[in-house]
Design an enzyme around this catalytic site. Structure first.
Site, PDB file in Angstrom:
ATOM      1  N   GLU A   1       0.885  -1.133  -0.103  1.00 30.57           N
ATOM      2  CA  GLU A   1       0.086   0.115  -0.239  1.00 30.57           C
ATOM      3  C   GLU A   1       0.698   1.520   0.427  1.00 30.57           C
ATOM      4  O   GLU A   1       0.352   2.192  -0.544  1.00 30.57           O
ATOM      5  CB  GLU A   1      -0.515   0.094   1.452  1.00 30.57           C
ATOM      6  CG  GLU A   1      -2.264  -0.791   1.742  1.00 30.57           C
ATOM      7  CD  GLU A   1      -2.898  -0.848   1.846  1.00 30.57           C
ATOM      8  OE1 GLU A   1      -4.445  -0.443   2.014  1.00 30.57           O
ATOM      9  OE2 GLU A   1      -2.897  -1.640   3.458  1.00 30.57           O
TER      10      GLU A   1
ATOM     11  N   GLU B   1      -3.583  -9.599   2.924  1.00 28.61           N
ATOM     12  CA  GLU B   1      -5.395  -9.437   3.980  1.00 28.61           C
ATOM     13  C   GLU B   1      -5.826 -10.997   4.317  1.00 28.61           C
ATOM     14  O   GLU B   1      -6.859 -10.646   5.307  1.00 28.61           O
ATOM     15  CB  GLU B   1      -5.572  -8.378   4.406  1.00 28.61           C
ATOM     16  CG  GLU B   1      -4.125  -7.276   4.915  1.00 28.61           C
ATOM     17  CD  GLU B   1      -3.255  -6.758   3.189  1.00 28.61           C
ATOM     18  OE1 GLU B   1      -2.799  -5.826   3.455  1.00 28.61           O
ATOM     19  OE2 GLU B   1      -3.606  -7.048   2.039  1.00 28.61           O
TER      20      GLU B   1
END
Length: 259
Positions: free
Chosen positions: A115, A135
């Site tokens: 990210e 995730e």
């Protein structure tokens, strides 16, 4: 644990700033590290001497958020207040920095690490690097707008592979998909990123900023808005039964038993 000096800010060239994530062994983005990164980015945003920024990691790039911080937040139900809201704001600050930014990835960039990299304008990864958003295997979603950042970079089909399969991809695949801009020889991502930063540093500062804004506004909204809208979705997943099981299993080095 990272100190107040990590991430480390250095200046390899008078016009280039280097931010080095330094929290061995995987440069996890802990809350203290996030606060330090936020401070560094705010300082760079208002300075006049620096013309380009390189973001890198010590030995590896980053495995993302520190999972060991999560159980207490799940128990208290305050992950937004204690972590994800500020982490998202920090990555938005990186994405919206008026200076051109280059990420240099050695080893891996996973979860929040990827990210961070996707918030940079250009991304260089060495030939042995692995990049991914795993995730889903924790029973949650990327916490800081990673799904939308991936969608902007690689499109719907490939973003779905990243977030739904959660499997890391090679640097070569990342280049083919448009997730990164360059593949460097092993161990040379920082050198290639610094070369790009020197090129960018010679450009017009105002023109660079204007072009960055034009690229962002092409999507019809400010770059931070999608990440902010995803926060309630992350909070819901994080506090779910599967979210708690995923974190527990990760810390116990076990396979999760999702319902």
């Amino acid at each position: 644990m990272p100190t107040e000096h990590s991430p480390v800010l250095s200046f390899p060239h008078p016009a280039v700033a280097q931010i080095t994530l330094s929290n061995p062994p995987v440069n996890a983005l802990t809350r203290p590290a996030t606060r330090r990164l936020h401070t560094v980015l705010r300082e760079l945003a208002v300075g006049n001497e620096i013309r380009a920024v390189v973001l890198t990691g010590e030995r590896v790039f980053s495995a993302g958020s520190d999972i060991s911080e999560m159980p207490s937040m799940q128990a208290d139900g305050d992950v937004l207040a204690r972590k994800s809201a500020f982490e998202t704001a920090t990555l938005d600050l990186l994405a919206d920095l008026p200076l051109p930014t280059v990420a240099a990835i050695d080893g891996f960039a996973l979860g929040g690490g990827l990210e961070m990299a996707m918030c940079c304008d250009l991304v260089v990864a060495d030939a042995g690097a692995r990049l991914g958003l795993p995730e889903i295997d924790l029973g949650v979603i990327p916490s800081s707008g990673g799904s939308m950042r991936a969608l902007r970079r690689v499109g719907q089909a490939r973003a779905a592979e990243l977030v739904l399969l959660g499997e890391p991809i090679t640097a070569e695949t990342a280049l083919e998909w448009g997730l990164i801009n360059r593949v460097a020889p092993r161990g040379e991502s920082l050198s290639v990123a610094l070369d790009l930063a020197h090129v960018l540093a010679r450009k017009s500062r105002s023109a660079v900023h204007a072009n960055k804004r034009a690229l962002a506004l092409t999507f019809g909204e400010e770059p931070y808005e999608p990440a902010q809208r995803a926060l309630p979705v992350f909070e819901e997943a994080f506090g779910s039964t599967d979210g708690k099981e995923g974190v527990r299993a990760f810390l116990a080095k076990q396979s999760p038993n999702f319902g």
